[in-house]
Write a protein that holds these residues in place. Sequence first.
Motif, mmCIF file in Angstrom:
data_model
loop_
_atom_site.group_PDB
_atom_site.id
_atom_site.type_symbol
_atom_site.label_atom_id
_atom_site.label_comp_id
_atom_site.label_asym_id
_atom_site.label_seq_id
_atom_site.Cartn_x
_atom_site.Cartn_y
_atom_site.Cartn_z
ATOM 1 N N VAL A 34 0.845 -1.192 0.000
ATOM 2 C CA VAL A 34 0.000 0.000 0.000
ATOM 3 C C VAL A 34 0.883 1.246 0.000
ATOM 4 O O VAL A 34 1.720 1.419 0.891
ATOM 5 C CB VAL A 34 -0.925 0.025 1.229
ATOM 6 C CG1 VAL A 34 -1.784 1.286 1.223
ATOM 7 C CG2 VAL A 34 -1.794 -1.216 1.263
ATOM 8 N N SER A 35 0.677 2.118 -0.970
ATOM 9 C CA SER A 35 1.479 3.332 -1.035
ATOM 10 C C SER A 35 0.901 4.405 -0.119
ATOM 11 O O SER A 35 -0.312 4.491 0.093
ATOM 12 C CB SER A 35 1.561 3.847 -2.471
ATOM 13 O OG SER A 35 0.288 4.244 -2.935
ATOM 14 N N LEU A 58 -7.652 2.036 6.175
ATOM 15 C CA LEU A 58 -6.671 1.194 5.493
ATOM 16 C C LEU A 58 -7.288 -0.179 5.282
ATOM 17 O O LEU A 58 -7.620 -0.870 6.259
ATOM 18 C CB LEU A 58 -5.400 1.063 6.337
ATOM 19 C CG LEU A 58 -4.360 0.054 5.826
ATOM 20 C CD1 LEU A 58 -3.820 0.462 4.455
ATOM 21 C CD2 LEU A 58 -3.221 -0.104 6.830
ATOM 22 N N TYR A 59 -7.464 -0.562 4.029
ATOM 23 C CA TYR A 59 -7.945 -1.902 3.699
ATOM 24 C C TYR A 59 -6.718 -2.773 3.439
ATOM 25 O O TYR A 59 -5.921 -2.481 2.546
ATOM 26 C CB TYR A 59 -8.874 -1.851 2.475
ATOM 27 C CG TYR A 59 -10.222 -1.283 2.836
ATOM 28 C CD1 TYR A 59 -11.279 -2.109 3.195
ATOM 29 C CD2 TYR A 59 -10.420 0.093 2.872
ATOM 30 C CE1 TYR A 59 -12.512 -1.587 3.563
ATOM 31 C CE2 TYR A 59 -11.648 0.629 3.247
ATOM 32 C CZ TYR A 59 -12.681 -0.213 3.588
ATOM 33 O OH TYR A 59 -13.894 0.312 3.971
ATOM 34 N N GLY A 83 -8.670 7.296 11.982
ATOM 35 C CA GLY A 83 -9.074 6.298 11.003
ATOM 36 C C GLY A 83 -9.167 4.899 11.567
ATOM 37 O O GLY A 83 -9.116 4.691 12.783
ATOM 38 N N GLY A 84 -9.320 3.962 10.648
ATOM 39 C CA GLY A 84 -9.444 2.568 11.040
ATOM 40 C C GLY A 84 -8.718 1.649 10.077
ATOM 41 O O GLY A 84 -8.328 2.056 8.977
ATOM 42 N N VAL A 85 -8.520 0.418 10.518
ATOM 43 C CA VAL A 85 -7.884 -0.619 9.711
ATOM 44 C C VAL A 85 -8.904 -1.731 9.518
ATOM 45 O O VAL A 85 -9.461 -2.245 10.496
ATOM 46 C CB VAL A 85 -6.614 -1.168 10.399
ATOM 47 C CG1 VAL A 85 -5.877 -2.114 9.460
ATOM 48 C CG2 VAL A 85 -5.704 -0.037 10.843
ATOM 49 N N VAL A 86 -9.145 -2.084 8.258
ATOM 50 C CA VAL A 86 -10.232 -3.005 7.918
ATOM 51 C C VAL A 86 -9.685 -4.224 7.180
ATOM 52 O O VAL A 86 -8.902 -4.071 6.235
ATOM 53 C CB VAL A 86 -11.280 -2.289 7.029
ATOM 54 C CG1 VAL A 86 -12.436 -3.222 6.706
ATOM 55 C CG2 VAL A 86 -11.777 -1.018 7.710
ATOM 56 N N PRO A 87 -10.086 -5.437 7.590
ATOM 57 C CA PRO A 87 -9.655 -6.634 6.848
ATOM 58 C C PRO A 87 -10.232 -6.611 5.437
ATOM 59 O O PRO A 87 -11.449 -6.560 5.262
ATOM 60 C CB PRO A 87 -10.232 -7.801 7.659
ATOM 61 C CG PRO A 87 -10.626 -7.222 8.982
ATOM 62 C CD PRO A 87 -10.957 -5.783 8.725
ATOM 63 N N LEU A 88 -9.392 -6.629 4.456
ATOM 64 C CA LEU A 88 -9.832 -6.515 3.063
ATOM 65 C C LEU A 88 -10.825 -7.603 2.688
ATOM 66 O O LEU A 88 -11.834 -7.347 2.020
ATOM 67 C CB LEU A 88 -8.606 -6.574 2.149
ATOM 68 C CG LEU A 88 -8.777 -6.206 0.685
ATOM 69 C CD1 LEU A 88 -9.265 -4.774 0.543
ATOM 70 C CD2 LEU A 88 -7.455 -6.367 -0.054
ATOM 71 N N ALA A 89 -10.569 -8.824 3.141
ATOM 72 C CA ALA A 89 -11.408 -9.957 2.742
ATOM 73 C C ALA A 89 -12.792 -9.911 3.366
ATOM 74 O O ALA A 89 -13.721 -10.572 2.879
ATOM 75 C CB ALA A 89 -10.721 -11.264 3.121
ATOM 76 N N ASP A 90 -12.970 -9.134 4.441
ATOM 77 C CA ASP A 90 -14.246 -9.130 5.162
ATOM 78 C C ASP A 90 -15.242 -8.123 4.627
ATOM 79 O O ASP A 90 -16.388 -8.086 5.068
ATOM 80 C CB ASP A 90 -14.005 -8.843 6.653
ATOM 81 C CG ASP A 90 -13.294 -9.976 7.371
ATOM 82 O OD1 ASP A 90 -13.067 -11.024 6.721
ATOM 83 O OD2 ASP A 90 -12.969 -9.822 8.555
ATOM 84 N N GLU A 97 -7.107 -4.327 -4.502
ATOM 85 C CA GLU A 97 -5.792 -4.359 -3.884
ATOM 86 C C GLU A 97 -5.850 -3.559 -2.577
ATOM 87 O O GLU A 97 -6.696 -2.671 -2.424
ATOM 88 C CB GLU A 97 -4.752 -3.738 -4.823
ATOM 89 C CG GLU A 97 -4.542 -4.509 -6.114
ATOM 90 C CD GLU A 97 -3.922 -5.881 -5.886
ATOM 91 O OE1 GLU A 97 -3.070 -5.999 -4.975
ATOM 92 O OE2 GLU A 97 -4.300 -6.819 -6.601
ATOM 93 N N PRO A 98 -4.978 -3.841 -1.626
ATOM 94 C CA PRO A 98 -4.948 -3.054 -0.383
ATOM 95 C C PRO A 98 -4.719 -1.577 -0.686
ATOM 96 O O PRO A 98 -3.966 -1.239 -1.599
ATOM 97 C CB PRO A 98 -3.771 -3.655 0.392
ATOM 98 C CG PRO A 98 -3.558 -5.005 -0.194
ATOM 99 C CD PRO A 98 -3.947 -4.910 -1.629
#
Length: 263
Positions: A116-117, A143-144, A188-195, A203-204
């Motif tokens: 992730v850039s 952030l995914y 912010g938050g961090v989120v599991p991409l697959a969920d 892409e993340p």
Amino acid sequence: MLTTRFVTGAPNWVDLGTRDIDGAASFYHALFGWDFRSAGPDSGGYGFFQLAGKTVAGGMQTTPEQGPPSWGVFFRSPDSDATAKAAEQAGGSVLLPPDDVMDKGRMTILADRAGVSFGIWQPGTLQGIDVAGAPGSLCWLELYTPDIAAAAAFYNSVLGLETSAVTFPGGTYTCINPSEGGEDAMFGGVVPLADDPTEQGAEPYWLPYFEATDTDAVAAKAQELGGTVRMPATSVSGVGRVAKLADPYGARFSVIKSDPAQG
């Protein structure tokens, strides 16, 4: 929520890379009332999106070789070079080495372990965006990522960011904040991409949220202007009413009318 009380590790800039800066400027003007102003003849086409004379974001035209149209986020650092080295030591990479941007500041573009850039902005005469949290401005980031624990460890090591779990009906949300400001500086938050079903196949990436006075109206307007509604306006208890969108060139963003207690 995000503010302009920028501390180390906090987001202090967001910008758009797009295939058509004129078309994008027209889209965001109609959507948020933003005006696009050139940063000057030495800026390489870069400019500022402004709302009532205050800068809310940056933007420029990019080529296919620079990647797909997207919104990018920058975090404050007192030493761009040291942060770039820390990112490499933590398993990330340097996409654009640290460089001075006139007298405005020193910038580098990095990537985390998942690719992730994100940017680092070491302020000079330009501290960051002029307004945050108000309608039409940046108010939250997500952030995914495929691995929350790995992402949390990386950003803690590189930027000193801390995470905390917030329980809600049906699950847990991972919030993120700079250590210097504590949870009062949560942005912010961090989120599991697959969920997340709206992110299947993606892409993340970092997703910016802009505050809205009427989420439904903004989503409808975005679609009318040639954008895409990736997730229809949805109410989230205790948070607000959210919609995920993309502009006509594919740059993804979200809008939210925050609940009064959250704004």
